[in-house]
Motif scaffolding. Structure first.
Motif, PDB file in Angstrom:
ATOM      1  N   HIS A  72       0.660  -1.062  -0.065  1.00  0.00           N
ATOM      2  CA  HIS A  72       0.184   0.093   0.160  1.00  0.00           C
ATOM      3  C   HIS A  72       0.344   1.313   0.044  1.00  0.00           C
ATOM      4  N   VAL A  73       0.814   2.121  -1.327  1.00  0.00           N
ATOM      5  CA  VAL A  73       1.979   3.023  -1.449  1.00  0.00           C
ATOM      6  C   VAL A  73       1.042   4.566  -1.096  1.00  0.00           C
ATOM      7  N   GLN A  74       1.282   5.951   0.200  1.00  0.00           N
ATOM      8  CA  GLN A  74       0.740   6.825  -0.115  1.00  0.00           C
ATOM      9  C   GLN A  74       0.933   7.637   0.091  1.00  0.00           C
ATOM     10  N   VAL A  75       0.877   8.423  -0.945  1.00  0.00           N
ATOM     11  CA  VAL A  75       1.601   9.975  -1.796  1.00  0.00           C
ATOM     12  C   VAL A  75       1.490  10.834  -0.204  1.00  0.00           C
ATOM     13  N   ALA A  76       2.739  11.250   0.408  1.00  0.00           N
ATOM     14  CA  ALA A  76       3.017  12.258   0.928  1.00  0.00           C
ATOM     15  C   ALA A  76       3.916  13.751   0.651  1.00  0.00           C
ATOM     16  N   GLU A  77       4.425  14.352  -0.454  1.00  0.00           N
ATOM     17  CA  GLU A  77       5.018  15.201  -0.815  1.00  0.00           C
ATOM     18  C   GLU A  77       5.467  15.074  -2.521  1.00  0.00           C
ATOM     19  N   VAL A  78       5.222  16.346  -3.030  1.00  0.00           N
ATOM     20  CA  VAL A  78       6.103  15.544  -4.628  1.00  0.00           C
ATOM     21  C   VAL A  78       7.070  16.876  -5.223  1.00  0.00           C
ATOM     22  N   SER A  79       6.995  16.380  -5.345  1.00  0.00           N
ATOM     23  CA  SER A  79       8.426  17.525  -5.991  1.00  0.00           C
ATOM     24  C   SER A  79       8.459  18.314  -7.751  1.00  0.00           C
ATOM     25  N   ALA A  80       9.566  18.718  -8.301  1.00  0.00           N
ATOM     26  CA  ALA A  80      10.249  18.400  -9.377  1.00  0.00           C
ATOM     27  C   ALA A  80       9.969  17.612 -10.051  1.00  0.00           C
ATOM     28  N   ASP A  81      10.230  16.397  -9.529  1.00  0.00           N
ATOM     29  CA  ASP A  81      11.281  15.144  -9.937  1.00  0.00           C
ATOM     30  C   ASP A  81      11.499  14.235  -9.360  1.00  0.00           C
ATOM     31  N   LYS A  82      10.836  14.105  -7.440  1.00  0.00           N
ATOM     32  CA  LYS A  82      10.600  13.258  -7.252  1.00  0.00           C
ATOM     33  C   LYS A  82       9.405  13.029  -5.958  1.00  0.00           C
ATOM     34  N   THR A  83       8.905  11.952  -5.670  1.00  0.00           N
ATOM     35  CA  THR A  83       7.488  11.741  -4.771  1.00  0.00           C
ATOM     36  C   THR A  83       7.917  11.239  -3.311  1.00  0.00           C
ATOM     37  N   LYS A  84       7.925  11.421  -1.721  1.00  0.00           N
ATOM     38  CA  LYS A  84       8.025  11.096  -0.948  1.00  0.00           C
ATOM     39  C   LYS A  84       6.240  10.112  -0.908  1.00  0.00           C
ATOM     40  N   VAL A  85       6.712   8.877  -0.515  1.00  0.00           N
ATOM     41  CA  VAL A  85       5.310   8.446  -0.068  1.00  0.00           C
ATOM     42  C   VAL A  85       5.437   7.439   1.844  1.00  0.00           C
ATOM     43  N   TYR A  86       4.995   6.546   1.704  1.00  0.00           N
ATOM     44  CA  TYR A  86       4.779   5.933   2.839  1.00  0.00           C
ATOM     45  C   TYR A  86       4.267   4.384   2.122  1.00  0.00           C
ATOM     46  N   CYS A  87       4.456   3.051   2.523  1.00  0.00           N
ATOM     47  CA  CYS A  87       4.869   2.226   2.105  1.00  0.00           C
ATOM     48  C   CYS A  87       3.630   0.784   3.460  1.00  0.00           C
ATOM     49  N   VAL A  88       3.080  -0.026   3.293  1.00  0.00           N
ATOM     50  CA  VAL A  88       3.003  -0.358   4.342  1.00  0.00           C
ATOM     51  C   VAL A  88       2.646  -2.084   3.331  1.00  0.00           C
ATOM     52  N   LEU A  89       3.226  -2.898   4.003  1.00  0.00           N
ATOM     53  CA  LEU A  89       3.737  -4.591   3.665  1.00  0.00           C
ATOM     54  C   LEU A  89       2.152  -5.391   4.324  1.00  0.00           C
ATOM     55  N   ASP A  90       1.830  -5.538   3.062  1.00  0.00           N
ATOM     56  CA  ASP A  90       0.652  -6.633   3.887  1.00  0.00           C
ATOM     57  C   ASP A  90       1.228  -7.949   3.632  1.00  0.00           C
ATOM     58  N   THR A  91       2.270  -8.353   2.949  1.00  0.00           N
ATOM     59  CA  THR A  91       2.902  -9.179   2.969  1.00  0.00           C
ATOM     60  C   THR A  91       4.974  -8.988   3.195  1.00  0.00           C
ATOM     61  N   GLY A  92       6.015 -10.101   3.228  1.00  0.00           N
ATOM     62  CA  GLY A  92       6.595  -9.463   3.057  1.00  0.00           C
ATOM     63  C   GLY A  92       7.773 -10.170   2.774  1.00  0.00           C
ATOM     64  N   ARG A  93       7.607  -9.932   1.358  1.00  0.00           N
ATOM     65  CA  ARG A  93       9.096 -10.623   0.111  1.00  0.00           C
ATOM     66  C   ARG A  93       9.514  -9.338   0.292  1.00  0.00           C
ATOM     67  N   THR A  94      11.095 -10.563   0.029  1.00  0.00           N
ATOM     68  CA  THR A  94      12.706  -9.589  -0.239  1.00  0.00           C
ATOM     69  C   THR A  94      12.192  -8.548  -1.404  1.00  0.00           C
ATOM     70  N   HIS A  95      12.580  -7.727  -1.309  1.00  0.00           N
ATOM     71  CA  HIS A  95      12.960  -6.364  -2.016  1.00  0.00           C
ATOM     72  C   HIS A  95      11.217  -5.818  -2.122  1.00  0.00           C
ATOM     73  N   GLN A  96      10.510  -6.138  -1.683  1.00  0.00           N
ATOM     74  CA  GLN A  96       9.036  -6.023  -2.013  1.00  0.00           C
ATOM     75  C   GLN A  96       8.910  -4.337  -2.059  1.00  0.00           C
ATOM     76  N   ILE A  97       9.182  -3.500  -1.704  1.00  0.00           N
ATOM     77  CA  ILE A  97       8.823  -2.463  -1.903  1.00  0.00           C
ATOM     78  C   ILE A  97       9.404  -1.738  -3.056  1.00  0.00           C
ATOM     79  N   ARG A  98      10.879  -2.645  -3.110  1.00  0.00           N
ATOM     80  CA  ARG A  98      11.681  -1.833  -4.004  1.00  0.00           C
ATOM     81  C   ARG A  98      11.372  -2.218  -5.166  1.00  0.00           C
ATOM     82  N   VAL A  99      11.032  -3.263  -5.566  1.00  0.00           N
ATOM     83  CA  VAL A  99      10.513  -4.150  -7.144  1.00  0.00           C
ATOM     84  C   VAL A  99       8.771  -3.519  -6.987  1.00  0.00           C
ATOM     85  N   HIS A 100       8.410  -3.761  -6.321  1.00  0.00           N
ATOM     86  CA  HIS A 100       6.621  -3.088  -6.651  1.00  0.00           C
ATOM     87  C   HIS A 100       6.970  -1.764  -7.346  1.00  0.00           C
ATOM     88  N   LEU A 101       7.594  -0.720  -6.816  1.00  0.00           N
ATOM     89  CA  LEU A 101       7.961   0.687  -7.106  1.00  0.00           C
ATOM     90  C   LEU A 101       8.334   0.983  -8.543  1.00  0.00           C
TER      91      LEU A 101
END
Length: 284
Positions: free
Chosen positions: A207-236
């Motif tokens: 689950h990805v929640q947008v927090a702040e958006v700048s010119a070329d980047k976005t700060k997000v918060y992530c919550v996992l329902d599963t715990g796969r290796t590199h999950q957030i990195r691969v999904h994003l």
């Protein structure tokens, strides 16, 4: 090792046998030793397994050194440990970036587990790994301080009773919150990496929640329902928004992987205390 637990007010009556087997997940062999050695006490008196325990009762368990195995690790530097929460059963610490959670070889001395082992050795205690973070990821990590609570914390993790919230900075502009459900599997061409694999991958939900958006980047918060290796990195990365500084899933050079385990929430399995541990990610 002696463990004493006072059952919380919300605890339903059950026998000692039910408590040890179903709630505290004590292995069968260890339960046998507790019974034959008469190493279970109820409110200061020896107890048989058919005795009933209820809210407010005090249970004491006496374990021998050989009841549980322990894999020794080299002692590191206790000064490195930044404690976010600690009691007699568990500890949550803030892992620095570019540090492995645990060693892969017995000679290693510079992982978080090495440093935590040195910290706990001063208290005649030992650390047990409950979960891990990637080497490049910083933030809150939970460890058990005795083998008795370890399977309980493991079950809580599997049942999603331990809430973990991550902060990341990704390349590009994310316009809205999103839940990513693509399956993740191994990369056949690079053993270090994982890939989205709709056919053979394991289920993964981020689950990805947008927090702040700048010119070329976005700060997000992530919550996992599963715990796969590199999950957030691969999904994003699969969404076209790789994490800034990711050495595996993007090519732009930056100082570090901008992924941080920001918060860990849980209810203590023995006291029912609400635990909220926060690891602030510095200036970003």
């Amino acid at each position: 090792m002696e463990i004493t637990i006072t059952l919380p007010e919300s605890h339903q009556p059950m026998t000692i046998r039910e408590l040890l087997e179903n709630e505290w997940l004590v292995p069968r062999k260890v339960r046998h030793f507790l019974r034959t050695r008469k190493n279970v006490w109820l409110n200061g008196e020896p107890a048989l397994f058919h005795y009933e325990a209820a809210a407010g009762d005090q249970i004491t368990l006496l374990f021998e050194e050989t009841d549980y195995s322990y894999q020794p690790v080299q002692l590191g530097n206790p000064q490195i440990i930044n404690v976010l929460y600690e009691d007699e059963h568990l500890i949550i610490v803030d892992k620095p970036v570019s540090m492995k959670t645990h060693p892969n070889e017995p000679t290693e001395t510079a992982t978080l587990l090495n440093h935590l082992a040195a910290y706990l050795a001063q208290k005649e205690q030992r650390p047990y790994v409950v979960h891990r973070l990637d080497k490049e990821t910083s933030g809150a990590v939970l460890f058990a301080k005795n083998p008795f609570i370890l399977p309980i914390l493991g079950r809580m993790l599997e049942q999603k009773k331990i809430y973990r919230r991550y902060q990341a900075i990704v390349w590009g502009k994310l316009s809205k919150d999103v839940t990513i459900t693509d399956k993740i599997g191994r990369d056949r061409h690079d053993r270090r990496k994982r890939v989205v694999d709709p056919r053979n991958g394991q289920p993964a939900i981020t689950h990805v929640q947008v927090a702040e958006v700048s010119a070329d980047k976005t700060k997000v918060y992530c919550v996992l329902d599963t715990g796969r290796t590199h999950q957030i990195r691969v999904h994003l990365a699969y969404q076209g928004h790789p994490i800034v500084g990711d050495p595996l899933y993007q090519t732009k050079p930056t100082k570090r992987l901008m992924l941080h385990a920001l918060e860990l929430h849980m209810t203590h399995p023995f006291t029912q205390e609400k635990i909220i541990a926060k690891a602030l990610p510095g200036l970003w």
